[in-house]
Design a protein around this motif. Structure first.
Motif, PDB file in Angstrom:
ATOM      1  N   ALA A 199       0.855  -1.189   0.000  1.00 21.35           N
ATOM      2  CA  ALA A 199       0.000   0.000   0.000  1.00 21.35           C
ATOM      3  C   ALA A 199       0.898   1.248   0.000  1.00 21.35           C
ATOM      4  O   ALA A 199       1.567   1.524  -0.987  1.00 21.35           O
ATOM      5  CB  ALA A 199      -0.936  -0.037   1.209  1.00 21.35           C
ATOM      6  N   ARG A 200       0.899   2.010   1.103  1.00 17.29           N
ATOM      7  CA  ARG A 200       1.771   3.164   1.262  1.00 17.29           C
ATOM      8  C   ARG A 200       2.751   2.895   2.394  1.00 17.29           C
ATOM      9  O   ARG A 200       2.470   2.098   3.297  1.00 17.29           O
ATOM     10  CB  ARG A 200       0.945   4.418   1.616  1.00 17.29           C
ATOM     11  CG  ARG A 200      -0.111   4.827   0.604  1.00 17.29           C
ATOM     12  CD  ARG A 200       0.494   5.286  -0.717  1.00 17.29           C
ATOM     13  NE  ARG A 200       1.508   6.313  -0.556  1.00 17.29           N
ATOM     14  CZ  ARG A 200       1.242   7.622  -0.369  1.00 17.29           C
ATOM     15  NH1 ARG A 200      -0.007   8.047  -0.321  1.00 17.29           N
ATOM     16  NH2 ARG A 200       2.225   8.495  -0.254  1.00 17.29           N
ATOM     17  N   ILE A 201       3.876   3.572   2.406  1.00 16.88           N
ATOM     18  CA  ILE A 201       4.839   3.432   3.500  1.00 16.88           C
ATOM     19  C   ILE A 201       4.144   3.797   4.818  1.00 16.88           C
ATOM     20  O   ILE A 201       3.500   4.835   4.931  1.00 16.88           O
ATOM     21  CB  ILE A 201       6.067   4.337   3.275  1.00 16.88           C
ATOM     22  CG1 ILE A 201       6.850   3.852   2.057  1.00 16.88           C
ATOM     23  CG2 ILE A 201       6.967   4.359   4.518  1.00 16.88           C
ATOM     24  CD1 ILE A 201       7.339   2.424   2.151  1.00 16.88           C
ATOM     25  N   GLY A 202       4.256   2.893   5.810  1.00 10.82           N
ATOM     26  CA  GLY A 202       3.611   3.124   7.106  1.00 10.82           C
ATOM     27  C   GLY A 202       2.118   2.900   7.103  1.00 10.82           C
ATOM     28  O   GLY A 202       1.430   3.301   8.045  1.00 10.82           O
ATOM     29  N   GLN A 244       2.312   0.198  -3.531  1.00 10.61           N
ATOM     30  CA  GLN A 244       1.271  -0.482  -4.311  1.00 10.61           C
ATOM     31  C   GLN A 244       1.868  -1.713  -5.003  1.00 10.61           C
ATOM     32  O   GLN A 244       1.518  -2.036  -6.146  1.00 10.61           O
ATOM     33  CB  GLN A 244       0.639   0.469  -5.341  1.00 10.61           C
ATOM     34  CG  GLN A 244       0.256   1.839  -4.804  1.00 10.61           C
ATOM     35  CD  GLN A 244      -0.790   1.778  -3.688  1.00 10.61           C
ATOM     36  OE1 GLN A 244      -1.620   0.887  -3.656  1.00 10.61           O
ATOM     37  NE2 GLN A 244      -0.734   2.746  -2.765  1.00 10.61           N
ATOM     38  N   SER A 245       2.746  -2.398  -4.314  1.00 12.39           N
ATOM     39  CA  SER A 245       3.489  -3.518  -4.903  1.00 12.39           C
ATOM     40  C   SER A 245       3.435  -4.719  -3.966  1.00 12.39           C
ATOM     41  O   SER A 245       4.462  -5.191  -3.457  1.00 12.39           O
ATOM     42  CB  SER A 245       4.941  -3.112  -5.190  1.00 12.39           C
ATOM     43  OG  SER A 245       4.996  -2.045  -6.109  1.00 12.39           O
ATOM     44  N   LYS A 246       2.243  -5.219  -3.749  1.00 14.12           N
ATOM     45  CA  LYS A 246       2.052  -6.365  -2.867  1.00 14.12           C
ATOM     46  C   LYS A 246       2.738  -7.600  -3.438  1.00 14.12           C
ATOM     47  O   LYS A 246       2.592  -7.917  -4.619  1.00 14.12           O
ATOM     48  CB  LYS A 246       0.559  -6.643  -2.697  1.00 14.12           C
ATOM     49  CG  LYS A 246       0.237  -7.793  -1.766  1.00 14.12           C
ATOM     50  CD  LYS A 246      -1.269  -7.971  -1.624  1.00 14.12           C
ATOM     51  CE  LYS A 246      -1.587  -9.126  -0.682  1.00 14.12           C
ATOM     52  NZ  LYS A 246      -3.059  -9.287  -0.516  1.00 14.12           N
ATOM     53  N   VAL A 247       3.476  -8.289  -2.582  1.00 13.93           N
ATOM     54  CA  VAL A 247       4.121  -9.523  -3.010  1.00 13.93           C
ATOM     55  C   VAL A 247       3.074 -10.633  -3.031  1.00 13.93           C
ATOM     56  O   VAL A 247       2.402 -10.903  -2.035  1.00 13.93           O
ATOM     57  CB  VAL A 247       5.294  -9.896  -2.081  1.00 13.93           C
ATOM     58  CG1 VAL A 247       5.895 -11.240  -2.485  1.00 13.93           C
ATOM     59  CG2 VAL A 247       6.361  -8.805  -2.117  1.00 13.93           C
ATOM     60  N   GLU A 304       2.191  -7.856  -8.847  1.00 18.88           N
ATOM     61  CA  GLU A 304       1.225  -7.908  -9.951  1.00 18.88           C
ATOM     62  C   GLU A 304       1.868  -7.589 -11.296  1.00 18.88           C
ATOM     63  O   GLU A 304       1.532  -8.200 -12.316  1.00 18.88           O
ATOM     64  CB  GLU A 304       0.078  -6.925  -9.673  1.00 18.88           C
ATOM     65  CG  GLU A 304      -1.039  -6.989 -10.703  1.00 18.88           C
ATOM     66  CD  GLU A 304      -2.196  -6.059 -10.385  1.00 18.88           C
ATOM     67  OE1 GLU A 304      -3.165  -6.043 -11.175  1.00 18.88           O
ATOM     68  OE2 GLU A 304      -2.138  -5.354  -9.351  1.00 18.88           O
ATOM     69  N   HIS A 305       2.818  -6.662 -11.293  1.00 17.37           N
ATOM     70  CA  HIS A 305       3.369  -6.204 -12.574  1.00 17.37           C
ATOM     71  C   HIS A 305       4.888  -6.319 -12.664  1.00 17.37           C
ATOM     72  O   HIS A 305       5.481  -5.805 -13.624  1.00 17.37           O
ATOM     73  CB  HIS A 305       2.968  -4.740 -12.820  1.00 17.37           C
ATOM     74  CG  HIS A 305       1.493  -4.528 -12.922  1.00 17.37           C
ATOM     75  ND1 HIS A 305       0.741  -5.021 -13.960  1.00 17.37           N
ATOM     76  CD2 HIS A 305       0.631  -3.896 -12.092  1.00 17.37           C
ATOM     77  CE1 HIS A 305      -0.534  -4.690 -13.777  1.00 17.37           C
ATOM     78  NE2 HIS A 305      -0.629  -4.008 -12.651  1.00 17.37           N
ATOM     79  N   LEU A 323       0.695  -9.465   6.612  1.00 12.44           N
ATOM     80  CA  LEU A 323       1.366 -10.368   5.682  1.00 12.44           C
ATOM     81  C   LEU A 323       0.387 -11.340   5.042  1.00 12.44           C
ATOM     82  O   LEU A 323       0.611 -11.835   3.940  1.00 12.44           O
ATOM     83  CB  LEU A 323       2.469 -11.144   6.412  1.00 12.44           C
ATOM     84  CG  LEU A 323       3.370 -12.024   5.552  1.00 12.44           C
ATOM     85  CD1 LEU A 323       4.180 -11.178   4.577  1.00 12.44           C
ATOM     86  CD2 LEU A 323       4.296 -12.858   6.435  1.00 12.44           C
ATOM     87  N   GLY A 324      -0.737 -11.616   5.732  1.00  8.96           N
ATOM     88  CA  GLY A 324      -1.696 -12.577   5.216  1.00  8.96           C
ATOM     89  C   GLY A 324      -1.112 -13.975   5.226  1.00  8.96           C
ATOM     90  O   GLY A 324      -0.337 -14.343   6.107  1.00  8.96           O
ATOM     91  N   ASN A 325      -1.446 -14.745   4.216  1.00  6.58           N
ATOM     92  CA  ASN A 325      -0.989 -16.133   4.147  1.00  6.58           C
ATOM     93  C   ASN A 325       0.107 -16.310   3.097  1.00  6.58           C
ATOM     94  O   ASN A 325       0.268 -17.394   2.535  1.00  6.58           O
ATOM     95  CB  ASN A 325      -2.165 -17.065   3.831  1.00  6.58           C
ATOM     96  CG  ASN A 325      -1.918 -18.483   4.324  1.00  6.58           C
ATOM     97  OD1 ASN A 325      -1.377 -18.688   5.414  1.00  6.58           O
ATOM     98  ND2 ASN A 325      -2.312 -19.476   3.539  1.00  6.58           N
ATOM     99  N   LEU A 326       0.857 -15.226   2.846  1.00 10.63           N
ATOM    100  CA  LEU A 326       1.918 -15.297   1.847  1.00 10.63           C
ATOM    101  C   LEU A 326       2.913 -16.409   2.178  1.00 10.63           C
ATOM    102  O   LEU A 326       3.354 -17.143   1.295  1.00 10.63           O
ATOM    103  CB  LEU A 326       2.643 -13.952   1.753  1.00 10.63           C
ATOM    104  CG  LEU A 326       3.818 -13.893   0.777  1.00 10.63           C
ATOM    105  CD1 LEU A 326       3.333 -14.076  -0.660  1.00 10.63           C
ATOM    106  CD2 LEU A 326       4.585 -12.577   0.932  1.00 10.63           C
TER     107      LEU A 326
END
Length: 427
Positions: free
Chosen positions: A61-64, A206-209, A223-224, A240-243
């Motif tokens: 998302a955004r820093i912090g 905006q660069s979710k792994v 994503e890109h 982190l979710g379930n990454l």
């Protein structure tokens, strides 16, 4: 691609200017790739960049955006379990090793602010406030414990003394810690992110792994784009979710909430907390509060096991605030927000490695402001073949919650209810 912005918090509304960073669009390489742009990730990136590593940070998302930009902003020393409990559970050597680092995180924060000239409303001093005589006795023991580990900036406060520091009749006494303090947490992490970039580090928002491919070199897919790195540092914590399922299975997101009032006059603020200290009480489900740089009262409390927020944060926390400060019953509440932190069964951070080149730090259990900054230093040491201090944490067992993934929330909530009842009854 949908853009994820900061939550509607006081911190986001009062943040220092910060650029909208690009999303990763290419295939790139790095010495170290960091997953997560909060305190753990940015602290790690800054320590590593200072050591000459080519560092890339990937933030979804955004820093912090997560807990680092939403928390109470208090520089609270040690860990969510203190050295006496650590010694009882894991032995004298482990307690001494962790105890030697228990006050280092706050020192790192102050050093960062000074070195990189970060404007984040740093104020010195914090109070642990005892609601009962039993809690005050516990603070006396707490003082002796910390002094045995070299902390000499502590002062016990009796009922009269704490009344001079906090305008409420709620407390029986307290412990003043002059190595504590408070900051605007979002501005702190934004300032450190700018420092990373000044040293050549790259930060992508905006660069979710989405996927981690292990190997001699690790590949991270967004994503890109993708990053191929010699090492990866995983710092997503409650977001982190379930990454990485191994990390999700032995921790649990928990929600906490806070409010920010309308600004007080200088006279009102001085009367409320004359020395400007931050405060947290000694209950198991504790309340915490402080004055901001523009004289608002930030007041927080409550834990929602499993994460998330109540329907009306402002009303939920306002009741707590008025219990402590009935004189503020008519004060407007301008902001109410929540966020998740990551809880572990032991209440101690989980550090470790997956294979030889993926490092992780997570689960600060409500004591993350200082411990995250320590974590960044320790992982930078580990990547330069000085792993003893990192390994002191990594050796701690990562205990599963009773009931497994399905029943961890109700089981933990039942335990919290029991301790909250003990606080209420003063036993």
């Amino acid at each position: 691609m949908s853009v994820i912005e900061h939550t509607t918090s006081y911190y986001a509304a009062s943040a220092n200017p910060s650029p909208q960073r690009d999303a990763l669009q290419d295939s790139i390489t790095a010495d170290v790739a960091v997953i997560g742009g909060g305190f753990s990730g940015i602290s790690s990136a800054l320590h590593l960049a200072e050591k000459g590593f080519n560092v890339v940070v990937l933030e979804g998302a955004r820093i912090g955006w997560g807990a680092s930009g939403r928390n109470g902003g208090q520089i609270v020393n040690s860990y969510s379990r203190d050295m006496d409990v650590i010694e009882k559970m894991y032995g004298v050597d482990t307690a001494r090793a962790l105890g030697a680092m228990a006050f280092e995180g706050g020192d790192i924060i102050r050093e960062r602010i000074k070195t990189y000239n970060i404007d984040c409303d740093l104020k010195t001093g914090g109070v642990f406030a005892a609601i009962t005589a039993k809690q005050l006795k516990g603070l006396e023991e707490h003082k002796a414990l910390w002094e045995s580990y070299g902390h000499d900036q502590l002062q016990l406060l009796d009922k009269s003394a704490i009344r001079q520091e906090i305008q409420t009749d709620r407390y029986e006494g307290g412990l003043l810690d002059m190595r504590s303090g408070h900051i605007h947490p979002l501005n702190l992490v934004l300032g450190q992110a700018a420092a990373v970039e000044s040293l050549g580090g790259k930060i992508y928002e905006q660069s979710k792994v989405l996927r981690v491919e292990e190997g001699e070199k690790v590949k991270l897919y967004t994503e890109h784009g993708d990053v191929t790195a010699n090492y990866v540092v995983v710092t997503g914590n409650a977001y982190l979710g379930n990454l990485i399922p191994k990390l999700a299975s032995r921790s649990m997101p928990c929600g906490t909430q806070m409010i920010a009032t309308a600004p007080l006059s200088d006279e009102q603020a001085k009367a409320l907390i004359p020395s400007g200290y931050c405060v947290e009480d000694c209950n198991y489900l504790l309340d915490y509060f402080r004055l901001t740089g523009d004289n608002r009262l930030i007041y927080g409390g409550g834990v929602n096991y499993g994460g998330g927020d109540p329907d009306d944060i402002k009303q939920f926390i306002r009741k707590k605030m008025i219990k402590t400060f009935p004189q503020l019953a008519n004060l407007e509440i301008d902001f109410g927000w929540g966020g998740d932190f990551l809880l572990t069964m032991s209440r101690l951070p989980q550090f470790g490695r997956i294979g030889s080149n993926i490092y992780y730090m997570q689960g600060y259990s409500g004591h993350g402001v200082c411990s995250t900054h320590l974590a960044g230093r320790l992982v930078s040491e580990a990547l330069t073949q000085q792993a003893e201090r990192f390994d002191a944490f990594a050796a701690l067992p990562h205990l599963p919650f009773p009931g497994g993934h399905t029943f961890r929330v109700p089981f933990t909530a039942m335990g919290a209810w029991f301790y909250a009842l003990r606080d209420k009854l003063g036993i």
